[in-house]
Design a protein around this motif. Structure first.
Motif, short mmCIF file in Angstrom:
data_model
loop_
_atom_site.label_atom_id
_atom_site.label_comp_id
_atom_site.label_asym_id
_atom_site.label_seq_id
_atom_site.Cartn_x
_atom_site.Cartn_y
_atom_site.Cartn_z
N THR A 1 72.66 37.43 -35.52
CA THR A 1 71.56 37.09 -34.63
C THR A 1 71.45 38.14 -33.52
O THR A 1 72.41 38.86 -33.25
CB THR A 1 71.80 35.69 -34.00
N PRO A 2 70.31 38.20 -32.86
CA PRO A 2 70.14 39.20 -31.79
C PRO A 2 71.10 39.01 -30.62
O PRO A 2 71.55 39.99 -30.03
CB PRO A 2 68.69 38.99 -31.33
N VAL A 3 71.42 37.76 -30.30
CA VAL A 3 72.34 37.50 -29.18
C VAL A 3 73.72 38.05 -29.51
O VAL A 3 74.38 38.69 -28.68
CB VAL A 3 72.41 35.99 -28.89
N GLU A 4 74.18 37.81 -30.75
CA GLU A 4 75.49 38.32 -31.17
C GLU A 4 75.52 39.84 -31.16
O GLU A 4 76.52 40.44 -30.76
CB GLU A 4 75.84 37.79 -32.56
N ARG B 1 91.49 45.23 -29.60
CA ARG B 1 92.18 44.17 -30.35
C ARG B 1 91.41 42.85 -30.34
O ARG B 1 91.83 41.89 -30.97
CB ARG B 1 93.57 43.93 -29.75
N PHE B 2 90.32 42.76 -29.61
CA PHE B 2 89.58 41.51 -29.41
C PHE B 2 88.35 41.48 -30.30
O PHE B 2 87.59 42.44 -30.36
CB PHE B 2 89.18 41.41 -27.93
N HIS B 3 88.15 40.37 -31.01
CA HIS B 3 86.99 40.22 -31.89
C HIS B 3 86.26 38.91 -31.57
O HIS B 3 86.90 37.89 -31.33
CB HIS B 3 87.41 40.21 -33.36
N VAL B 4 84.96 38.95 -31.62
CA VAL B 4 84.13 37.79 -31.34
C VAL B 4 83.68 37.18 -32.66
O VAL B 4 83.24 37.90 -33.57
CB VAL B 4 82.90 38.21 -30.49
N ASN B 5 83.77 35.85 -32.77
CA ASN B 5 83.28 35.16 -33.97
C ASN B 5 81.78 34.98 -33.92
O ASN B 5 81.08 35.33 -34.87
CB ASN B 5 83.95 33.79 -34.12
N THR B 6 81.28 34.41 -32.84
CA THR B 6 79.85 34.17 -32.72
C THR B 6 79.48 34.01 -31.24
O THR B 6 80.35 33.85 -30.40
CB THR B 6 79.43 32.91 -33.51
N ALA B 7 78.19 34.05 -30.98
CA ALA B 7 77.69 33.84 -29.62
C ALA B 7 76.42 33.01 -29.70
O ALA B 7 75.61 33.19 -30.60
CB ALA B 7 77.40 35.18 -28.94
N LYS B 8 76.29 32.07 -28.77
CA LYS B 8 75.11 31.21 -28.74
C LYS B 8 74.53 31.19 -27.34
O LYS B 8 75.26 31.18 -26.36
CB LYS B 8 75.48 29.78 -29.14
N GLU B 9 73.21 31.17 -27.29
CA GLU B 9 72.53 31.09 -26.00
C GLU B 9 71.96 29.69 -25.85
O GLU B 9 71.34 29.15 -26.76
CB GLU B 9 71.42 32.13 -25.94
N VAL B 10 72.17 29.10 -24.67
CA VAL B 10 71.70 27.75 -24.39
C VAL B 10 70.83 27.81 -23.15
O VAL B 10 71.21 28.41 -22.15
CB VAL B 10 72.90 26.79 -24.16
N GLU B 11 69.67 27.17 -23.23
CA GLU B 11 68.82 27.12 -22.05
C GLU B 11 68.46 25.68 -21.75
O GLU B 11 68.40 24.84 -22.63
CB GLU B 11 67.59 28.00 -22.20
N SER B 12 68.23 25.43 -20.48
CA SER B 12 67.88 24.10 -20.02
C SER B 12 66.57 24.18 -19.26
O SER B 12 66.37 25.11 -18.47
CB SER B 12 68.98 23.55 -19.12
N PRO B 13 65.69 23.22 -19.47
CA PRO B 13 64.42 23.27 -18.73
C PRO B 13 64.60 23.02 -17.23
O PRO B 13 63.79 23.44 -16.42
CB PRO B 13 63.59 22.15 -19.37
N ARG B 14 65.72 22.37 -16.85
CA ARG B 14 65.94 22.04 -15.44
C ARG B 14 66.59 23.18 -14.66
O ARG B 14 66.55 23.18 -13.45
CB ARG B 14 66.82 20.80 -15.33
N MET B 15 67.21 24.12 -15.35
CA MET B 15 67.95 25.19 -14.67
C MET B 15 67.26 26.53 -14.87
O MET B 15 66.66 26.78 -15.90
CB MET B 15 69.38 25.27 -15.21
N THR B 16 67.40 27.38 -13.86
CA THR B 16 66.78 28.70 -13.94
C THR B 16 67.60 29.65 -14.80
O THR B 16 67.06 30.50 -15.49
CB THR B 16 66.62 29.31 -12.54
N LYS B 17 68.94 29.48 -14.77
CA LYS B 17 69.80 30.36 -15.55
C LYS B 17 69.98 29.84 -16.97
O LYS B 17 69.88 28.65 -17.23
CB LYS B 17 71.18 30.46 -14.91
#
Length: 184
Positions: A1-4, A27-43
């Protein structure tokens, strides 16, 4: 995915250019990354999952790594979480004793919370049972960590709810031995 892909590029860039992370990140590897957004929060929230075997490696560099990733991904709260497995509870009574504590749902959820809040320490927990049958957990953190963590807590609570389906609130205790809650 684009985020990953964006996370992978940022980590590679840090591996090449950052003075302290240069030795550890190969030595560090990432399995996956997910982006979460909330309508109530700006970040927005960015959850980066990595293999469980890297927990001790990540704990050493987590403060610096999160700070650098939050610089790269402006407007996002970055959280690093080790990917753990939950073992299904066996129906046979005698096999229940064989399930490791670290693979139970409760232990995995507690460890996810610990990963999200690191380096802040959880000093107390309370579970409130409401009249309608729902439960809500209130997690108390040490007041000394308040300045470092307070701005991230609403997003951490939202990410925890998305990952574990358990609602969460935060508070601060200024004297954990006497269980004195801070209302300041």
């Amino acid at each position: 995915t684009p985020v990953e892909n964006d996370v992978a590029k940022a980590l590679y860039d840090l591996e090449l250019n950052h003075k302290t992370l240069r030795t550890v990140l190969p030595r560090f590897h990432v399995n996956t990354a997910k982006e979460v957004e909330s309508p109530r929060m700006t970040k927005k929230g960015l959850v980066v999952f990595y293999a469980l075997r890297y927990v001790m490696l990540v704990r050493k560099i987590q403060k610096v790594l999160i700070a650098e990733l939050e610089k790269r991904f402006a407007g996002r709260v970055v959280v690093l979480v080790a990917q753990r497995k939950i073992t299904r509870r066996p129906t046979d009574v005698y096999k229940r004793q064989a399930v490791q504590r670290s693979k139970t749902r409760t232990a995995v959820n507690e460890n996810i919370l610990t990963d999200m809040l690191y380096p802040a320490d959880v000093v107390g927990k309370r579970t409130t049972h409401r009249v309608d049958g729902s439960k809500i957990a209130k997690v108390y953190l040490d007041t000394r960590d308040r300045k470092k963590v307070e701005s991230r807590l609403p997003m951490v609570a939202l990410l925890y709810k998305k990952l574990t389906h358990r609602p969460l609130r935060f508070g601060f205790m200024w004297n954990p031995r006497l269980q004195q809650v801070s209302h300041r």
